[in-house]
Design an enzyme around this catalytic site. Structure first.
Site: not given
Ligand code: AMP
Length: 288
Positions: A31, A149, A61, A185-186, A36-37
């Site tokens: 979330g 990422k 995790q 990044s979040s 990126g998401h």
């Molecule tokens: P997270 O919510 O941080 O667990 O990320 C969920 C998915 O989004 C994971 O597969 C991450 O690698 C991808 N993700 C997060 N940030 C980026 C980004 N800047 N560029 C591409 N994919 C991303």
């Protein structure tokens, strides 16, 4: 778009879609969605009849001293973003829905989980593999989308799928960056304004490493030293690791002569940021 926190409701829809012969793409997330998401969800939208986004801050995790309690959340904004891209279902369960009191089963990938982020986050990847396995089983997805990422996560999930014969295709997607190069990044929201400015040092350093490899440097230690020195020239930055590993087993290499991952984890103030690039067949495939 269907919004649900219930596993049974996801399964009901999946059953209907499967019966109609429709393909399903899954985008697992924690979330607080950003571009990126969004890039993963868009790709899933292009390649599948139905798109499921999971939006779940997965407690198993996180280590005991990590940021589970403060991880940013905004479900309404996440729904808007998903709806805008045309996702069909957003799955937003409570931790108790995913992990009942008598939950005892874990999935893990040895070796690949031990280095890089696994050193400081020893339970992290078992938590990731376990939740991803549950999501694969709940959604019966044909494809799942992961960002480069989190390159170690991508390599581990791919290996798990291969080793354990999961019926799913893992699609890796490039890193989306801010205009100044910082990987989106979040967790970037934790950065104070001066830290946010200094955080660009990761991309600056990696760009120099990329240039060296592109120019034919094969001595991994030389590249690591240059990248580390650039990062350490920034007083606010504290290196957790700077490493070059082979892109299959994620083991340190001395000589660059095959597919490699160069990955860094750096504290900017108290915020831990990661970034990387991958070189496959002596060709850099990721750096903007
Ligand atoms: P997270 O919510 O941080 O667990 O990320 C969920 C998915 O989004 C994971 O597969 C991450 O690698 C991808 N993700 C997060 N940030 C980026 C980004 N800047 N560029 C591409 N994919 C991303």
């Amino acid at each position: 778009m269907i919004k649900t926190g219930k596993i049974s409701e996801v399964k009901e829809n999946v059953r209907k879609w499967k019966k109609a012969g429709l393909s399903i793409g899954l985008v697992p997330t924690m979330g607080y969605l950003h571009e990126g998401h969004a890039s993963l969800i868009k790709k899933a939208r292009e390649e599948n009849d139905k798109v499921i986004v999971s939006d779940f801050v997965n407690p198993i995790q996180f280590g005991p001293k990590e940021d589970l309690g403060t991880y940013p959340r905004d479900f309404e904004a996440d729904c808007k973003l998903c709806e805008g891209i045309g996702a069909d279902l957003i799955f937003h369960p409570e931790p108790s829905e995913m992990y009942e009191g008598d939950f005892h089963s874990y999935v893990g990938v040895n070796t690949l989980s031990e280095g890089l982020c696994g050193k400081t986050r020893p339970i992290h990847f078992n938590g990731v593999c376990t939740v991803v396995t549950k999501l694969f089983n709940i959604t019966e997805a044909d494809r799942a989308y992961f960002g480069q990422k989190d390159a170690q996560q991508l390599a581990i999930v791919r290996r798990m799928v291969r080793d354990l014969n999961y019926n799913i295709t893992i699609v890796g997607c490039p890193i989306i960056r801010e205009e100044d190069g910082l990987a989106k990044s979040s967790r970037n929201t934790y950065l104070k304004p001066d830290e946010r400015e200094k955080a660009t040092i990761l991309h600056k350093a990696l760009s120099e490493g990329e240039r060296m490899v592109r120019d034919g440097e094969t001595d991994a230690n030389k590249v690591v030293k240059v990248v580390r020195d650039i990062i350490e020239s920034e007083p606010l930055a504290k290196v957790d690791y700077v490493e070059i590993v082979d892109w299959n087993e994620l083991q340190k290499v001395e000589k660059i002569d095959g597919p490699i991952l160069m990955a860094v984890a750096v504290y900017i103030g108290k915020v831990r940021l990661i970034d990387n690039f991958i070189v496959e067949n002596s060709m850099v495939i990721e750096m903007v």
